[in-house]
Write a protein that holds these residues in place. Structure first.
Motif, short mmCIF file in Angstrom:
data_model
loop_
_atom_site.label_atom_id
_atom_site.label_comp_id
_atom_site.label_asym_id
_atom_site.label_seq_id
_atom_site.Cartn_x
_atom_site.Cartn_y
_atom_site.Cartn_z
N ASP A 1 -96.64 4.35 17.34
CA ASP A 1 -95.59 3.95 16.41
C ASP A 1 -96.20 3.09 15.32
O ASP A 1 -97.25 2.50 15.49
CB ASP A 1 -94.51 3.12 17.12
CG ASP A 1 -93.77 3.93 18.18
OD1 ASP A 1 -93.86 5.17 18.15
OD2 ASP A 1 -93.12 3.30 19.03
N ARG A 2 -95.54 3.02 14.19
CA ARG A 2 -96.01 2.17 13.10
C ARG A 2 -95.49 0.77 13.32
O ARG A 2 -94.30 0.59 13.54
CB ARG A 2 -95.55 2.70 11.75
CG ARG A 2 -96.15 4.04 11.43
CD ARG A 2 -97.54 3.86 10.90
NE ARG A 2 -98.12 5.18 10.62
CZ ARG A 2 -99.39 5.43 10.67
NH1 ARG A 2 -100.24 4.49 10.96
NH2 ARG A 2 -99.85 6.62 10.41
N PRO A 3 -96.28 -0.25 13.29
CA PRO A 3 -97.73 -0.20 13.20
C PRO A 3 -98.34 0.21 14.54
O PRO A 3 -97.78 -0.06 15.60
CB PRO A 3 -98.13 -1.64 12.86
CG PRO A 3 -97.05 -2.47 13.48
CD PRO A 3 -95.79 -1.64 13.37
#
Length: 106
Positions: free
Chosen positions: A75-77
């Motif tokens: 997932d971001r970040p």
């Protein structure tokens, strides 16, 4: 004769466990990971006297032993978490007995 061979094997295994847990900070790292996975910085936050260099070494050692697993979360970040394997959880439970003993007697 078989009893002596089995006893020798048990002693070797116990000595190996002592080698693992006698390294400074190992039991603290395992204790920190018992409740839930944590990021490197979180582990360091729980054990502030532990240098990041030594933490990195110990986590790698524990990974190589199959006690800790490194999880990359995409997932971001992107982040990395560390958690105990089943083997690590069982070791943590065994160490809990030592902790209980220390709280009572030390």
């Amino acid at each position: 004769m078989d009893t002596v061979k089995n006893s020798d094997k048990i002693c070797e295994k116990v000595e190996h466990v002592h080698e693992i847990i006698s390294k400074k900070w190992v039991s603290s790292i395992i204790h920190t990971l018992m409740e839930e996975p944590k990021r490197f910085s979180e582990i360091h936050g729980y054990i502030p006297d532990l240098s990041k260099r030594v933490l990195n070494e110990r986590v790698k050692d524990l990974e190589n032993l199959g006690i800790v697993i490194r999880n990359v979360i995409t997932d971001r970040p992107i982040r990395t978490e560390y958690s105990l394997t089943r083997k690590g959880i069982e070791l943590g439970r065994a160490l809990k007995g030592l902790e209980d003993w220390a709280n009572k007697w030390v």
